[in-house]
Design a protein around this motif. Structure first.
Motif, PDB file in Angstrom:
ATOM      1  N   LEU A 159       0.824  -1.210   0.000  1.00  0.00           N
ATOM      2  CA  LEU A 159       0.000   0.000   0.000  1.00  0.00           C
ATOM      3  C   LEU A 159       0.859   1.262   0.000  1.00  0.00           C
ATOM      4  CD1 LEU A 159      -2.868  -0.936   2.517  1.00  0.00           C
ATOM      5  CD2 LEU A 159      -2.870  -1.072   0.014  1.00  0.00           C
ATOM      6  N   LYS A 160       2.106   1.137   0.501  1.00  0.00           N
ATOM      7  CA  LYS A 160       3.018   2.282   0.497  1.00  0.00           C
ATOM      8  C   LYS A 160       3.625   2.525  -0.877  1.00  0.00           C
ATOM      9  CE  LYS A 160       4.530   2.036   5.330  1.00  0.00           C
ATOM     10  NZ  LYS A 160       5.673   1.738   6.237  1.00  0.00           N
ATOM     11  N   GLY A 161       3.437   1.560  -1.786  1.00  0.00           N
ATOM     12  CA  GLY A 161       3.966   1.741  -3.127  1.00  0.00           C
ATOM     13  C   GLY A 161       5.120   0.824  -3.473  1.00  0.00           C
ATOM     14  N   ASN A 162       5.434  -0.131  -2.593  1.00  0.00           N
ATOM     15  CA  ASN A 162       6.485  -1.108  -2.898  1.00  0.00           C
ATOM     16  C   ASN A 162       5.853  -2.264  -3.669  1.00  0.00           C
ATOM     17  OD1 ASN A 162       8.433   0.377  -1.446  1.00  0.00           O
ATOM     18  ND2 ASN A 162       7.758  -0.554   0.475  1.00  0.00           N
ATOM     19  N   TYR A 163       5.682  -2.067  -4.954  1.00  0.00           N
ATOM     20  CA  TYR A 163       4.902  -2.996  -5.766  1.00  0.00           C
ATOM     21  C   TYR A 163       5.586  -4.342  -5.996  1.00  0.00           C
ATOM     22  CZ  TYR A 163       2.534   1.420  -6.652  1.00  0.00           C
ATOM     23  OH  TYR A 163       1.895   2.622  -6.490  1.00  0.00           O
ATOM     24  N   GLU A 164       6.895  -4.406  -5.643  1.00  0.00           N
ATOM     25  CA  GLU A 164       7.584  -5.697  -5.799  1.00  0.00           C
ATOM     26  C   GLU A 164       7.063  -6.721  -4.811  1.00  0.00           C
ATOM     27  OE1 GLU A 164      10.147  -3.015  -3.168  1.00  0.00           O
ATOM     28  OE2 GLU A 164       8.980  -2.869  -5.020  1.00  0.00           O
ATOM     29  N   ASN A 165       6.270  -6.290  -3.825  1.00  0.00           N
ATOM     30  CA  ASN A 165       5.665  -7.217  -2.873  1.00  0.00           C
ATOM     31  C   ASN A 165       4.364  -7.817  -3.394  1.00  0.00           C
ATOM     32  OD1 ASN A 165       7.475  -7.187  -0.625  1.00  0.00           O
ATOM     33  ND2 ASN A 165       6.801  -5.118  -0.154  1.00  0.00           N
ATOM     34  N   ASP A 166       4.045  -7.536  -4.645  1.00  0.00           N
ATOM     35  CA  ASP A 166       2.767  -8.013  -5.178  1.00  0.00           C
ATOM     36  C   ASP A 166       2.673  -9.535  -5.193  1.00  0.00           C
ATOM     37  OD1 ASP A 166       4.672  -8.391  -7.134  1.00  0.00           O
ATOM     38  OD2 ASP A 166       3.507  -7.471  -8.759  1.00  0.00           O
ATOM     39  N   SER A 167       3.773 -10.211  -5.514  1.00  0.00           N
ATOM     40  CA  SER A 167       3.735 -11.672  -5.594  1.00  0.00           C
ATOM     41  C   SER A 167       3.455 -12.319  -4.240  1.00  0.00           C
ATOM     42  CB  SER A 167       5.049 -12.211  -6.160  1.00  0.00           C
ATOM     43  OG  SER A 167       6.150 -11.829  -5.340  1.00  0.00           O
ATOM     44  N   ALA A 168       3.916 -11.672  -3.171  1.00  0.00           N
ATOM     45  CA  ALA A 168       3.671 -12.209  -1.831  1.00  0.00           C
ATOM     46  C   ALA A 168       2.190 -12.164  -1.492  1.00  0.00           C
ATOM     47  CB  ALA A 168       4.472 -11.420  -0.798  1.00  0.00           C
ATOM     48  N   LEU A 169       1.451 -11.301  -2.199  1.00  0.00           N
ATOM     49  CA  LEU A 169       0.008 -11.173  -1.971  1.00  0.00           C
ATOM     50  C   LEU A 169      -0.803 -11.868  -3.061  1.00  0.00           C
ATOM     51  CD1 LEU A 169       0.102  -7.406  -0.970  1.00  0.00           C
ATOM     52  CD2 LEU A 169      -0.291  -9.329   0.579  1.00  0.00           C
ATOM     53  N   GLY A 170      -0.104 -12.518  -3.974  1.00  0.00           N
ATOM     54  CA  GLY A 170      -0.792 -13.307  -4.998  1.00  0.00           C
ATOM     55  C   GLY A 170      -1.358 -12.513  -6.155  1.00  0.00           C
ATOM     56  N   LEU A 171      -0.720 -11.407  -6.540  1.00  0.00           N
ATOM     57  CA  LEU A 171      -1.204 -10.649  -7.683  1.00  0.00           C
ATOM     58  C   LEU A 171      -0.032 -10.072  -8.468  1.00  0.00           C
ATOM     59  CD1 LEU A 171      -2.300  -7.039  -6.837  1.00  0.00           C
ATOM     60  CD2 LEU A 171      -1.411  -8.509  -5.051  1.00  0.00           C
ATOM     61  N   SER A 172      -0.360  -9.555  -9.625  1.00  0.00           N
ATOM     62  CA  SER A 172       0.644  -8.892 -10.456  1.00  0.00           C
ATOM     63  C   SER A 172       0.245  -7.432 -10.576  1.00  0.00           C
ATOM     64  CB  SER A 172       0.696  -9.534 -11.849  1.00  0.00           C
ATOM     65  OG  SER A 172       1.577  -8.813 -12.695  1.00  0.00           O
ATOM     66  N   CYS A 173       1.103  -6.558 -10.045  1.00  0.00           N
ATOM     67  CA  CYS A 173       0.789  -5.130 -10.042  1.00  0.00           C
ATOM     68  C   CYS A 173       1.742  -4.404 -10.976  1.00  0.00           C
ATOM     69  CB  CYS A 173       0.898  -4.575  -8.618  1.00  0.00           C
ATOM     70  SG  CYS A 173       0.528  -2.808  -8.498  1.00  0.00           S
ATOM     71  N   THR A 174       1.217  -3.953 -12.097  1.00  0.00           N
ATOM     72  CA  THR A 174       1.993  -3.177 -13.057  1.00  0.00           C
ATOM     73  C   THR A 174       1.302  -1.836 -13.266  1.00  0.00           C
ATOM     74  OG1 THR A 174       0.770  -4.009 -14.972  1.00  0.00           O
ATOM     75  CG2 THR A 174       2.670  -5.309 -14.221  1.00  0.00           C
ATOM     76  N   GLU A 175       1.937  -0.967 -14.008  1.00  0.00           N
ATOM     77  CA  GLU A 175       1.323   0.326 -14.286  1.00  0.00           C
ATOM     78  C   GLU A 175      -0.011   0.145 -14.999  1.00  0.00           C
ATOM     79  OE1 GLU A 175       2.350   4.596 -16.533  1.00  0.00           O
ATOM     80  OE2 GLU A 175       3.820   2.965 -16.493  1.00  0.00           O
ATOM     81  N   VAL A 176      -0.058  -0.850 -15.876  1.00  0.00           N
ATOM     82  CA  VAL A 176      -1.289  -1.115 -16.629  1.00  0.00           C
ATOM     83  C   VAL A 176      -2.405  -1.572 -15.700  1.00  0.00           C
ATOM     84  CG1 VAL A 176      -2.361  -2.599 -18.367  1.00  0.00           C
ATOM     85  CG2 VAL A 176      -0.072  -1.659 -18.775  1.00  0.00           C
ATOM     86  N   THR A 177      -2.107  -2.548 -14.838  1.00  0.00           N
ATOM     87  CA  THR A 177      -3.149  -3.061 -13.944  1.00  0.00           C
ATOM     88  C   THR A 177      -3.587  -2.023 -12.918  1.00  0.00           C
ATOM     89  OG1 THR A 177      -1.478  -4.044 -12.468  1.00  0.00           O
ATOM     90  CG2 THR A 177      -2.379  -5.448 -14.199  1.00  0.00           C
ATOM     91  N   ARG A 178      -2.654  -1.181 -12.475  1.00  0.00           N
ATOM     92  CA  ARG A 178      -3.025  -0.121 -11.540  1.00  0.00           C
ATOM     93  C   ARG A 178      -3.964   0.883 -12.204  1.00  0.00           C
ATOM     94  NH1 ARG A 178       2.443  -0.451 -10.282  1.00  0.00           N
ATOM     95  NH2 ARG A 178       2.966   1.496 -11.365  1.00  0.00           N
ATOM     96  N   ASN A 179      -3.653   1.251 -13.452  1.00  0.00           N
ATOM     97  CA  ASN A 179      -4.499   2.200 -14.171  1.00  0.00           C
ATOM     98  C   ASN A 179      -5.879   1.606 -14.454  1.00  0.00           C
ATOM     99  OD1 ASN A 179      -2.675   4.361 -14.272  1.00  0.00           O
ATOM    100  ND2 ASN A 179      -1.714   3.596 -16.147  1.00  0.00           N
ATOM    101  N   GLU A 180      -5.917   0.333 -14.774  1.00  0.00           N
ATOM    102  CA  GLU A 180      -7.207  -0.320 -15.018  1.00  0.00           C
ATOM    103  C   GLU A 180      -8.084  -0.263 -13.775  1.00  0.00           C
ATOM    104  OE1 GLU A 180      -6.221  -4.233 -16.270  1.00  0.00           O
ATOM    105  OE2 GLU A 180      -5.950  -3.683 -18.386  1.00  0.00           O
ATOM    106  N   ALA A 181      -7.467  -0.610 -12.609  1.00  0.00           N
ATOM    107  CA  ALA A 181      -8.221  -0.600 -11.351  1.00  0.00           C
ATOM    108  C   ALA A 181      -8.655   0.815 -10.984  1.00  0.00           C
ATOM    109  CB  ALA A 181      -7.365  -1.186 -10.239  1.00  0.00           C
ATOM    110  N   ALA A 182      -7.779   1.801 -11.185  1.00  0.00           N
ATOM    111  CA  ALA A 182      -8.092   3.189 -10.842  1.00  0.00           C
ATOM    112  C   ALA A 182      -9.217   3.737 -11.714  1.00  0.00           C
ATOM    113  CB  ALA A 182      -6.844   4.058 -10.986  1.00  0.00           C
TER     114      ALA A 182
END
Length: 310
Positions: A159-182
């Motif tokens: 949540l602080k913006g350290n997106y490399e931790n995405d795999s530990a939470l079971g997702l893939s967070c990229t600029e594209v996926t963030r923009n889609e969700a936003a």
């Protein structure tokens, strides 16, 4: 194993004592007399399964548990303020739904809400985010076989913006996926969102990932497993120690405080003591040297006497 023996003995041989102990730590705060009387009754069981040299450790553990419980309670109060009662009820509801003991989640719940407030959320919004985040943490921890603490750290870092931790939470967070969700939530690109909106967008991504992977609801499904129940037992034991230690903690704090004052006073006097020692050291050294010399003379005189037969 000794812990299980202890609880078994207490449950079988001291049922009347257990009946005197209220079901929750909150109620136990108003039950000092009952706790004291009950603990006397289970004293034999404690003595049976704790070696004599462990009794001291048990006492220290009780004091430390009480101190930790006080700190956790204070943090909870500071974060939620006037909404503390509502926050307590919300956390209790999560505990009922997941089967995870309240105090196992309390630290993580408080930590998440505190971070949310630093992003500009008011207490009510932070409470709402903490509710959702705690459920996500519980499900992810159960699904990926990680501790609540580890998963909380991963989520907060994410949540602080350290997106490399995405795999530990079971997702893939990229600029594209963030923009889609936003865009789906707010009709904007992620970088154009306010800070609180960014937190909510990222949390939604975690929730969506849990739903897609099958992790959603995993905590509830694993509520009766060995891992969860032993975790609850461990927390219950710590809570029990905290209740016992709460009666002793104020006295210990007072004693330690007085000891600290004595040490501080001694520290202030040390320069004078050292100066006195410095002034007296030549005299002390002279006395010691004289004593050694006299002892040496006597020894030599004795040796001469032995040789000469005098």
């Amino acid at each position: 194993m000794e812990l299980f023996k202890l609880f078994g003995t207490i449950a079988i041989q001291n049922a009347d004592a257990n009946e005197q102990i209220d079901d929750t730590t909150e109620k136990a705060k108003d039950s000092e007399g009952k706790i004291s009387g009950a603990f006397k009754k289970i004293g034999a069981a404690v003595g049976t399964y704790f070696a004599v040299d462990k009794i001291k450790d048990f006492g220290l553990n009780c004091i430390n548990a009480a101190a930790d419980a006080n700190a956790a309670s204070s943090q909870f109060t500071q974060v939620f303020g006037d909404m503390e009662s509502q926050a307590s009820q919300s956390l209790a509801n999560i505990a009922d739904n997941t089967g995870i003991q309240v105090n196992r989640m309390k630290g993580s719940y408080t930590q998440i809400a505190a971070f949310a407030k630093t992003t500009g959320m008011d207490t009510s919004s932070a409470l709402g985010l903490a509710d959702r985040a705690m459920v996500a943490v519980a499900d992810s921890a159960a699904f990926y076989d990680r501790s609540l603490e580890e998963t909380t750290e991963s989520l907060q870092s994410f949540l602080k913006g350290n997106y490399e931790n995405d795999s530990a939470l079971g997702l893939s967070c990229t600029e594209v996926t963030r923009n889609e969700a936003a865009n789906r939530l707010y009709g904007k690109s992620f970088q154009d969102l306010a800070e609180d909106q960014k937190q909510l967008t990222l949390l939604q991504m975690v929730e969506d990932a849990n739903a897609a992977s099958g992790a959603l609801g995993q905590a509830a499904r694993e509520s009766d497993t060995w891992t969860n129940q032993t975790g609850n037992l461990k927390q219950a034991w710590e809570d029990f120690q905290a209740v016992l230690g709460a009666n002793v903690l104020p006295k210990v704090v007072e004693i330690v405080g007085k000891a600290a004052e004595k040490v501080q006073d001694l520290s202030k006097k040390m320069p004078d003591i050292l100066q006195k020692f410095k002034e007296w050291s030549p005299l002390i050294a002279g006395v010691v040297a004289g004593f050694v010399t006299l002892k040496g003379v006597m020894a030599i005189s004795g040796l001469i006497g032995t040789i000469t037969g005098a």
